[in-house]
Design a protein around this motif. Structure first.
Motif, PDB file in Angstrom:
ATOM      1  N   ALA A 101       0.853  -1.191   0.000  1.00  0.00           N
ATOM      2  CA  ALA A 101       0.000   0.000   0.000  1.00  0.00           C
ATOM      3  C   ALA A 101       0.888   1.240   0.000  1.00  0.00           C
ATOM      4  O   ALA A 101       1.904   1.287   0.693  1.00  0.00           O
ATOM      5  CB  ALA A 101      -0.893   0.005   1.228  1.00  0.00           C
ATOM      6  N   PRO A 102       0.543   2.254  -0.785  1.00  0.00           N
ATOM      7  CA  PRO A 102       1.328   3.496  -0.776  1.00  0.00           C
ATOM      8  C   PRO A 102       1.313   4.185   0.585  1.00  0.00           C
ATOM      9  O   PRO A 102       0.438   3.915   1.428  1.00  0.00           O
ATOM     10  CB  PRO A 102       0.619   4.362  -1.832  1.00  0.00           C
ATOM     11  CG  PRO A 102      -0.157   3.409  -2.666  1.00  0.00           C
ATOM     12  CD  PRO A 102      -0.551   2.294  -1.757  1.00  0.00           C
ATOM     13  N   LEU A 103       2.259   5.072   0.795  1.00  0.00           N
ATOM     14  CA  LEU A 103       2.363   5.794   2.062  1.00  0.00           C
ATOM     15  C   LEU A 103       1.114   6.616   2.349  1.00  0.00           C
ATOM     16  O   LEU A 103       0.763   6.847   3.514  1.00  0.00           O
ATOM     17  CB  LEU A 103       3.590   6.709   2.037  1.00  0.00           C
ATOM     18  CG  LEU A 103       4.944   5.993   2.106  1.00  0.00           C
ATOM     19  CD1 LEU A 103       6.064   6.946   1.710  1.00  0.00           C
ATOM     20  CD2 LEU A 103       5.189   5.413   3.492  1.00  0.00           C
ATOM     21  N   ALA A 128      -6.474   2.127  -6.868  1.00  0.00           N
ATOM     22  CA  ALA A 128      -6.440   0.694  -6.563  1.00  0.00           C
ATOM     23  C   ALA A 128      -5.058   0.097  -6.798  1.00  0.00           C
ATOM     24  O   ALA A 128      -4.835  -1.085  -6.542  1.00  0.00           O
ATOM     25  CB  ALA A 128      -7.467  -0.052  -7.413  1.00  0.00           C
ATOM     26  N   VAL A 129      -4.114   0.903  -7.264  1.00  0.00           N
ATOM     27  CA  VAL A 129      -2.785   0.412  -7.628  1.00  0.00           C
ATOM     28  C   VAL A 129      -1.888   0.338  -6.391  1.00  0.00           C
ATOM     29  O   VAL A 129      -1.741   1.325  -5.662  1.00  0.00           O
ATOM     30  CB  VAL A 129      -2.135   1.320  -8.687  1.00  0.00           C
ATOM     31  CG1 VAL A 129      -0.748   0.785  -9.068  1.00  0.00           C
ATOM     32  CG2 VAL A 129      -3.030   1.430  -9.922  1.00  0.00           C
ATOM     33  N   GLY A 130      -1.288  -0.818  -6.158  1.00  0.00           N
ATOM     34  CA  GLY A 130      -0.288  -0.965  -5.113  1.00  0.00           C
ATOM     35  C   GLY A 130       1.107  -0.708  -5.674  1.00  0.00           C
ATOM     36  O   GLY A 130       1.331  -0.780  -6.888  1.00  0.00           O
ATOM     37  N   PHE A 420      -7.119  -5.994  -0.139  1.00  0.00           N
ATOM     38  CA  PHE A 420      -7.260  -5.616   1.268  1.00  0.00           C
ATOM     39  C   PHE A 420      -8.734  -5.686   1.688  1.00  0.00           C
ATOM     40  O   PHE A 420      -9.643  -5.674   0.847  1.00  0.00           O
ATOM     41  CB  PHE A 420      -6.758  -4.184   1.493  1.00  0.00           C
ATOM     42  CG  PHE A 420      -5.266  -4.053   1.612  1.00  0.00           C
ATOM     43  CD1 PHE A 420      -4.564  -4.686   2.634  1.00  0.00           C
ATOM     44  CD2 PHE A 420      -4.560  -3.276   0.704  1.00  0.00           C
ATOM     45  CE1 PHE A 420      -3.188  -4.541   2.736  1.00  0.00           C
ATOM     46  CE2 PHE A 420      -3.190  -3.119   0.809  1.00  0.00           C
ATOM     47  CZ  PHE A 420      -2.493  -3.758   1.832  1.00  0.00           C
ATOM     48  N   ASN A 421      -8.964  -5.717   2.994  1.00  0.00           N
ATOM     49  CA  ASN A 421     -10.313  -5.618   3.537  1.00  0.00           C
ATOM     50  C   ASN A 421     -10.713  -4.142   3.544  1.00  0.00           C
ATOM     51  O   ASN A 421     -10.268  -3.373   4.396  1.00  0.00           O
ATOM     52  CB  ASN A 421     -10.372  -6.186   4.954  1.00  0.00           C
ATOM     53  CG  ASN A 421      -9.970  -7.647   4.996  1.00  0.00           C
ATOM     54  OD1 ASN A 421      -9.940  -8.315   3.972  1.00  0.00           O
ATOM     55  ND2 ASN A 421      -9.664  -8.139   6.179  1.00  0.00           N
ATOM     56  N   ALA A 422     -11.550  -3.752   2.614  1.00  0.00           N
ATOM     57  CA  ALA A 422     -11.785  -2.327   2.351  1.00  0.00           C
ATOM     58  C   ALA A 422     -12.697  -1.652   3.372  1.00  0.00           C
ATOM     59  O   ALA A 422     -12.620  -0.442   3.576  1.00  0.00           O
ATOM     60  CB  ALA A 422     -12.365  -2.140   0.956  1.00  0.00           C
ATOM     61  N   ILE A 423     -13.599  -2.431   4.009  1.00  0.00           N
ATOM     62  CA  ILE A 423     -14.509  -1.852   5.003  1.00  0.00           C
ATOM     63  C   ILE A 423     -14.173  -2.465   6.361  1.00  0.00           C
ATOM     64  O   ILE A 423     -14.620  -3.568   6.688  1.00  0.00           O
ATOM     65  CB  ILE A 423     -15.984  -2.113   4.647  1.00  0.00           C
ATOM     66  CG1 ILE A 423     -16.285  -1.659   3.215  1.00  0.00           C
ATOM     67  CG2 ILE A 423     -16.908  -1.404   5.638  1.00  0.00           C
ATOM     68  CD1 ILE A 423     -17.722  -1.895   2.785  1.00  0.00           C
ATOM     69  N   PRO A 424     -13.359  -1.791   7.158  1.00  0.00           N
ATOM     70  CA  PRO A 424     -12.927  -2.353   8.439  1.00  0.00           C
ATOM     71  C   PRO A 424     -14.110  -2.744   9.325  1.00  0.00           C
ATOM     72  O   PRO A 424     -15.056  -1.971   9.513  1.00  0.00           O
ATOM     73  CB  PRO A 424     -12.124  -1.211   9.071  1.00  0.00           C
ATOM     74  CG  PRO A 424     -11.647  -0.409   7.908  1.00  0.00           C
ATOM     75  CD  PRO A 424     -12.754  -0.478   6.906  1.00  0.00           C
ATOM     76  N   LYS A 444       1.866  -1.732   3.926  1.00  0.00           N
ATOM     77  CA  LYS A 444       1.443  -3.095   4.222  1.00  0.00           C
ATOM     78  C   LYS A 444       1.231  -3.859   2.924  1.00  0.00           C
ATOM     79  O   LYS A 444       0.788  -3.303   1.912  1.00  0.00           O
ATOM     80  CB  LYS A 444       0.137  -3.060   5.015  1.00  0.00           C
ATOM     81  CG  LYS A 444      -0.303  -4.393   5.624  1.00  0.00           C
ATOM     82  CD  LYS A 444      -1.572  -4.165   6.453  1.00  0.00           C
ATOM     83  CE  LYS A 444      -1.925  -5.378   7.299  1.00  0.00           C
ATOM     84  NZ  LYS A 444      -3.115  -5.098   8.144  1.00  0.00           N
ATOM     85  N   ARG A 445       1.555  -5.147   2.947  1.00  0.00           N
ATOM     86  CA  ARG A 445       1.302  -6.007   1.804  1.00  0.00           C
ATOM     87  C   ARG A 445      -0.042  -6.709   1.990  1.00  0.00           C
ATOM     88  O   ARG A 445      -0.351  -7.207   3.067  1.00  0.00           O
ATOM     89  CB  ARG A 445       2.420  -7.034   1.638  1.00  0.00           C
ATOM     90  CG  ARG A 445       3.747  -6.424   1.179  1.00  0.00           C
ATOM     91  CD  ARG A 445       4.827  -7.493   1.088  1.00  0.00           C
ATOM     92  NE  ARG A 445       5.977  -7.042   0.333  1.00  0.00           N
ATOM     93  CZ  ARG A 445       7.091  -6.541   0.860  1.00  0.00           C
ATOM     94  NH1 ARG A 445       7.191  -6.401   2.167  1.00  0.00           N
ATOM     95  NH2 ARG A 445       8.093  -6.160   0.091  1.00  0.00           N
TER      96      ARG A 445
END
Length: 568
Positions: A101-103, A128-130, A420-424, A444-445
């Motif tokens: 994930a970008p900074l 959406a780009v990592g 990723f889990n988009a909705i915590p 995070k990966r």
């Protein structure tokens, strides 16, 4: 001129169809080395590197870069993946080059004021780009286990990009899609349309000059040819102009990792897999531990009884996947050793009844329901002349990733942030999972199902396997392993056999729509399982080594249009 090119190309393909087709259940044979990948040009390039004295890692690097040209749907330098290495000395290691994930990423970056995802933005948008990892991962692996000069490994891919190759039906389909959406994907249209206005047709030659220049910078400057300098500037500038969040700092900070493999033992065979953030190694070892007490060979391949036990193993491994796994750098207390232990498998076996399906109870299995994960990934397997093995899987996520080409750089970017889990905190029956281990955090990966795997016996590799297929990757890999070890099938038959998939929730088993008898399905249903059918699962690429004769056997899944096992 174009008609002449098409005619000659079609003639070439018709001739070569017979030279690289593998006859389905008949494996290709070699006695020195072999490469198996999803595109014949890439496999042949890897084989030629082995012939020059290159190592298994050298061949995997050359093959992977060639796939970035010839297989734009999944071969990539704009994505990431995993590499498992097993040396002829019995030592093994892995390389993690999953995207980050970008900074500027945040836990709720895709949500609107109602807490819902905006316009599928975690899959279909530039945010959406990592941060890509492929170049860093291949470079690190080469630093550790390469023999030939780095530049030599890039040259074949550069030549394909400059001179072009005849497109496949898959690229034709994508070109038609680009034509329909060219106003929103102008940089992509410059590559995948003729003169940015006409779709490609079968026999057309795809030339990628910008990609060739990007590969030359990687050839000349290694990792820095991608993460610094002109390519990094092209990426970050494109992001700024179009609302993306990846910066030159993100690229400079990216590092691939070398990690200890996940290891297991199945009926005397050593299983070597990828650790988290891949979930594949953990899941395969856990499932094999569950299956070990059962005499699958006596039950018969794809009998209702054997499918029952396979399903019950899949159900439990996928539940643990959802509950526990994520990036270890952000989840230091993941119970990986416990989950892959024989004692834990014994506990799970006590829950399994001989003739009755379990129920995927979300109350007992972390209340999670697994969201969609794209099937567009690619895998390659390599064995070199010294007996060193590589299993490598990498991806852009969806077919053609984000479908966004970096202007001036010529390659497609991933859309891996969607993993990723988009909705915590939100987990529901519609396919959403919100558990903490895989929530978005900067650097995070994201969790992955990629499952590059090597099976060894007495310190020597005997099976190298992996597949694309989203979450089905894990179960495809499992079934090929079981087909070889339990049912004593050759690698081609093991790969060509029909497959099933169960991922805990939804509580239903997917069957490929061929190869299973109606009687088998009837008995399976009577046990309480549910069935749906679909056309195809995975495109496995595998190598099998006879431990006595040393003969090498390879197979490219016929589910893959252009796959080839190339040996010598």
């Amino acid at each position: 001129m174009l008609k002449c090119i098409r005619f000659s190309t079609i003639l070439f393909l018709l001739i070569n169809q017979f030279s690289f087709a593998q006859g389905g259940r008949i494996p290709a044979q070699a006695d020195s080395g072999m490469v198996v990948s999803s595109h014949y040009l890439a496999s042949e390039i890897g084989r030629d590197i082995l012939k020059k004295g290159g190592s298994a890692v050298d061949a995997s690097v050359a093959t992977a870069f060639a796939l970035s040209v010839s297989l734009p749907a999944a071969g990539n330098i704009g994505g990431g993946g995993f590499l498992v290495y097993y040396g002829n000395d019995g030592k093994s290691t892995t390389f993690n080059f999953r995207e980050k994930a970008p900074l500027a990423a945040t836990r709720e970056m895709y949500l609107d004021e109602k807490g819902e995802i905006r316009n599928n933005s975690n899959h279909d948008s530039i945010i959406a780009v990592g941060v890509p990892g492929t170049v860093a991962g291949l470079y690190l692996a080469h630093e550790k286990y390469g023999k030939l000069p780095w530049a030599e490994l890039l040259e074949p891919a550069i030549k394909i990009a400059e001179n072009g190759f005849a497109i496949s039906p898959e690229i034709e389909w994508f070109s038609k899609w680009v034509l329909e959406n060219k106003d929103d994907y102008r940089s992509t249209a410059k590559i995948f349309l003729k003169d940015s206005v006409t779709a490609l047709k079968p026999g057309d030659i795809l030339i990628q000059k910008d990609l060739a220049e990007t590969l030359k910078r990687i050839r000349d400057k290694g990792k820095d040819g991608f993460y610094r300098g002109k390519t990094a500037s092209l990426i970050s500038d494109y992001m700024k102009r179009n609302g993306g969040i990846i910066t030159e700092v993100d690229l400079e900070k990216y590092e691939a990792e070398e990690r200890e493999p996940v290891k297991g033992n199945y009926k005397g065979y050593e299983i070597i897999g990828m650790p988290p953030p891949s979930s594949g190694g953990v899941a395969v070892v856990e499932m094999l531990n569950i299956l070990e007490p059962y005499d699958l060979a006596k039950m018969g391949q794809n009998s209702a009884q054997s499918l029952h036990y396979l399903t019950e193993a899949m159900r439990r491994a996928f539940a643990d996947r959802a509950q526990y796994l994520g990036d270890p750098n952000f989840n230091p207390k993941m119970p990986v050793n416990e989950v892959i232990s024989k004692n834990y498998a014994k506990i799970l076996n006590e829950q399994i009844q001989e003739n009755k399906a379990s129920v995927s109870d979300s109350a007992n299995f972390n209340k999670a329901h697994l969201a969609y994960e794209s099937s567009e990934t690619t895998h390659l397997s390599v064995i070199d002349t010294e007996g060193n093995a590589v299993s490598l899987t990498y991806t852009l996520e969806a077919s053609y990733g984000s479908k966004i080409v970096v202007e001036g750089a010529g390659f497609i970017l991933n859309n891996e942030m969607g993993d990723f889990n988009a909705i915590p905190g939100l987990t529901n029956s519609k396919g959403r999972i919100g558990t903490p281990a895989n929530q978005i955090e900067p650097e995070k990966r994201m969790l992955s199902s990629m499952t590059p795997t090597i099976v060894a016996k007495d310190g020597k590799p005997i099976l190298i396997i992996g597949s694309p297929g989203g979450r089905t990757i894990i179960n495809t890999t499992l079934q090929v392993i079981v087909n070889v070890l339990d049912y004593d099938l050759n690698i081609a038959k093991a790969i060509e056999s029909p497959r099933i998939h169960h991922q805990w929730l939804p509580d239903i088993t997917s069957f490929e729509d061929w190869g299973f008898s109606e009687d088998t399905k009837k008995i399976y249903l009577e046990m309480g399982h549910k069935i749906k059918t679909y056309n195809s699962q995975g495109r496995a690429m595998g190598i099998q080594i006879d431990p006595v004769s040393g003969m090498i056997y390879g197979a490219a899944d016929s589910r893959s249009y252009d796959g080839k096992a190339a040996g010598f």
